[in-house]
Scaffold this active site. Sequence first.
Site, PDB file in Angstrom:
ATOM      1  N   TYR A 175      43.061  50.032  43.735  1.00 44.74           N
ATOM      2  CA  TYR A 175      41.620  50.172  43.495  1.00 44.74           C
ATOM      3  C   TYR A 175      41.083  51.494  44.040  1.00 44.74           C
ATOM      4  O   TYR A 175      40.518  52.304  43.292  1.00 44.74           O
ATOM      5  CB  TYR A 175      40.876  48.982  44.114  1.00 44.74           C
ATOM      6  CG  TYR A 175      39.376  49.157  44.181  1.00 44.74           C
ATOM      7  CD1 TYR A 175      38.635  49.430  43.041  1.00 44.74           C
ATOM      8  CD2 TYR A 175      38.696  49.039  45.397  1.00 44.74           C
ATOM      9  CE1 TYR A 175      37.254  49.589  43.098  1.00 44.74           C
ATOM     10  CE2 TYR A 175      37.326  49.192  45.456  1.00 44.74           C
ATOM     11  CZ  TYR A 175      36.599  49.473  44.310  1.00 44.74           C
ATOM     12  OH  TYR A 175      35.238  49.629  44.382  1.00 44.74           O
ATOM     13  N   LYS A 179      39.892  54.898  41.936  1.00 41.42           N
ATOM     14  CA  LYS A 179      38.493  55.343  42.071  1.00 41.42           C
ATOM     15  C   LYS A 179      38.438  56.795  42.569  1.00 41.42           C
ATOM     16  O   LYS A 179      37.583  57.569  42.137  1.00 41.42           O
ATOM     17  CB  LYS A 179      37.729  54.420  43.021  1.00 41.42           C
ATOM     18  CG  LYS A 179      37.464  53.030  42.472  1.00 41.42           C
ATOM     19  CD  LYS A 179      36.570  53.043  41.235  1.00 41.42           C
ATOM     20  CE  LYS A 179      35.110  53.268  41.571  1.00 41.42           C
ATOM     21  NZ  LYS A 179      34.242  53.160  40.360  1.00 41.42           N
TER      22      LYS A 179
END
Length: 429
Positions: A175, A179
């Site tokens: 994640y 990002k």
Amino acid sequence: MEKDLFRGLKEKWGTNVSSFMSEKVSVVPGDISLEGLGLKDSSLREELWNQIDVIVNLAATTNFDERYDVALGVNALGAKHIISFAKKCVRIKVILHVSTAYVCGEKGGLILENPYRMGETLNGAPGLDVEAEKNLAEEKLNDYRAKGATEKEITIAMKDLGIERAKVYGWPNTYVFTKALGEMLIGQLKENISVVIVRPTIVTSTYREPFPGWIEGVRTIDSLAVGYGKGKLKCFLGDLKGIIDVIPADMVVNAMIVAIVAHANHQPCDIIYQVGSSVRNPLRNINLQDFGFRYFTQKPWINKDGKPVKVGKMLVLSSMDSFRRYMAIRYLFLLKGLGLVNAAFCRYFQRTYHDLNRKINFAMRLVELYEPYLFFQGVFDDINSEKLRMAVRESAVDADMFYFDPKSVDWEDYMINAHLPGVVKYVFK
């Protein structure tokens, strides 16, 4: 519109709420992971390019261990596609991209509102290239399919690949890695477009608007609240004295709105706002432990059998090794108990065994995912965000309407009277 979130609008507009919304909102189907955002209707594309002046990119997959191909497509390449689309919008004033404060990885100390440049890594490892990562993910995916792997096997393998690639360059999970890649692509491709990046910390339920305690889905610390309140999680690990940076959802939204207005007519712009509480109003893990115990003692969860679930003060261990030892001892006691009884008794205890096994697996999964944050030693600088708050206070804008100062939050009152009741109402299933 059927969600409880909109009950204030329904009360205000009554039977006219549908027509009110249809005047304000147009829903366009698309896919952020595709070039052109997946918009196939050419006349619709032209209409959007001619009319849009602000773009807010909130689209993301937030699973820590998402499939690598999926996370790259949404979190990284999605940002690239948004920029490409925005360059065709003749009236564009600003793009607001929502990232996460934890793109910093496991860095400690004061974490500044600084950008990440293309190819920059947290551990100094060279060779980070988004296109190469995309090609790698596609090659692995095609290889698994060619070998006849099942979808379940492919999902597990692609999840493992994401974690592996993140750790190669110093990020703890898929994640935050993807990002960070999204931020890099925006910085590289934006050219003269005004871009604002908002990095929230751990987003929790609403503080005040549209009412306290609204939340949707299981997020970060709420996984712990669900496990603890249901009696599945009796032990965890972490630094009780450590700071956990949380920020209510409505404060994040207010910061986004104010940032859009502040930068819509100032091109080009390249600024980052970290929206959190760790510098100005820190909340500690020991406070969360206390709030959870008090709340679920006073208002226990009622299980499917109609019985209240009793909770004790959660045992918090100080290292991963001590947590593994604790889990191993629980297994040993279980196996010893089953070994001392006859076969009929073992069948009787089979359900108990499987229940405990599920609880242990649940706890271990949470620990593995959250370990980098359970001992997190960083605090998030928010000088840019404070300047934004000052601008609101000094302007004619109603500062009470666009509040996002974490100093105003009484964590004890918010957690016990708003957040935890909200988690029970909207998240517990």
